[in-house]
Design an enzyme around this catalytic site. Structure first.
Site, PDB file in Angstrom:
ATOM      1  N   LYS A 128       0.805  -1.239  -0.058  1.00 27.85           N
ATOM      2  CA  LYS A 128       0.088  -0.058  -0.010  1.00 27.85           C
ATOM      3  C   LYS A 128       0.844   1.347   0.011  1.00 27.85           C
ATOM      4  O   LYS A 128       0.627   2.079  -0.930  1.00 27.85           O
ATOM      5  CB  LYS A 128      -0.925  -0.002   1.343  1.00 27.85           C
ATOM      6  CG  LYS A 128      -2.034   1.007   1.197  1.00 27.85           C
ATOM      7  CD  LYS A 128      -1.432   2.280   2.167  1.00 27.85           C
ATOM      8  CE  LYS A 128      -2.656   3.366   1.724  1.00 27.85           C
ATOM      9  NZ  LYS A 128      -2.068   4.504   2.320  1.00 27.85           N
ATOM     10  N   ASP A 174      -6.095   0.530   0.325  1.00 29.02           N
ATOM     11  CA  ASP A 174      -6.485   0.483   1.476  1.00 29.02           C
ATOM     12  C   ASP A 174      -8.050  -0.087   2.051  1.00 29.02           C
ATOM     13  O   ASP A 174      -8.664  -0.535   1.151  1.00 29.02           O
ATOM     14  CB  ASP A 174      -6.401   2.087   1.917  1.00 29.02           C
ATOM     15  CG  ASP A 174      -7.556   2.867   1.515  1.00 29.02           C
ATOM     16  OD1 ASP A 174      -8.247   2.440   0.377  1.00 29.02           O
ATOM     17  OD2 ASP A 174      -8.057   3.923   2.054  1.00 29.02           O
TER      18      ASP A 174
END
Length: 213
Positions: free
Chosen positions: A120, A138
């Site tokens: 991420k 996310d």
DNA sequence: ATCCCGAGGG
DNA sequence: CCCTCTGGAT
């Protein structure tokens, strides 16, 4: 050819959230990397409150590497997870200084080997400062992507690859921010505002929620 | 109480 | 796969 392809819905989201952008303040790759590490379970606004003093105190990777843990923890305390984050930032910057000449690498394979940096965070950096069309998954991207039916998994890594498949490359650089804004403003976890959703017509979950009850 | 642009360890 | 780490805002 379905009426509501991801591209069509993303175009609508782009019009709905035209100023969806990275809200973290930074001036170079290292600053974005650190800010992104701090942003876990913390608002960007909060991160932006601590980074001016943080970036002034530690101008480069070597500075963080030599940081006094207590002082670093103090500077980032209000962002939460401060011990973990301080440890990650220090270890990460130590590796940057020792193995990457103090520079943030521009490749996923190197970024994810850094302590405290997962896909991420790596994708945020790749997309923002290295101009690589990357999708950062996310919690919002995961939730909204599943509701829209673009992906079908709770595993963030699988979700990333499913999205790369479902979304035209042209949109790879935008889909993360657009889904995050949409997830925050409309497609919330608890009580999604489906009645006011700009892409309701293309959302299986919303259709069912409004008709089925 | 619950949520906020996660990652590492067991 | 589940747990833990953490403070601040609502």
């Amino acid at each position: 050819m379905p009426a509501s392809t991801p591209a069509r819905l993303l175009r609508i989201l782009e019009q709905t959230y035209p100023d969806a952008r990275c809200a973290l303040d930074y001036r170079n790759p290292l600053e974005l990397l650190v800010a992104t590490m701090l942003s876990a379970q913390c608002t960007d606004e909060r991160v932006n409150m601590v980074t001016p003093a943080l970036f002034a105190r530690y101008p480069d990777a070597a500075s963080y590497a030599e940081a006094e843990p207590a002082e670093l923890e103090d500077l980032i305390h209000s962002c939460g997870f401060y011990r973990q984050k301080a440890k990650s930032i220090r270890a990460c910057c130590r590796r940057l200084a020792e193995e990457f000449g103090g520079e943030v690498p521009a490749e996923m394979e190197h970024l994810v080997t850094l302590p405290g940096v997962g896909r991420k965070t790596a994708n945020v950096v790749l997309n923002e400062v290295f101009g690589q069309p990357a999708i950062a998954v996310d919690t919002h991207v995961l939730r909204t992507g599943n509701r829209l039916g673009w992906i079908s998994t709770r595993d963030p890594v699988k979700a990333e690859f499913q999205l790369l498949d479902a979304v035209p490359k042209k949109w790879w650089g935008r889909v993360t921010l657009l889904l995050i804004h949409h997830g925050r403003n409309c497609c919330s976890a608890r009580k999604p505002l489906c009645a006011d959703c700009p892409i309701l017509k293309g959302c299986p979950h919303g259709q069912e929620a409004l008709s089925g009850g």
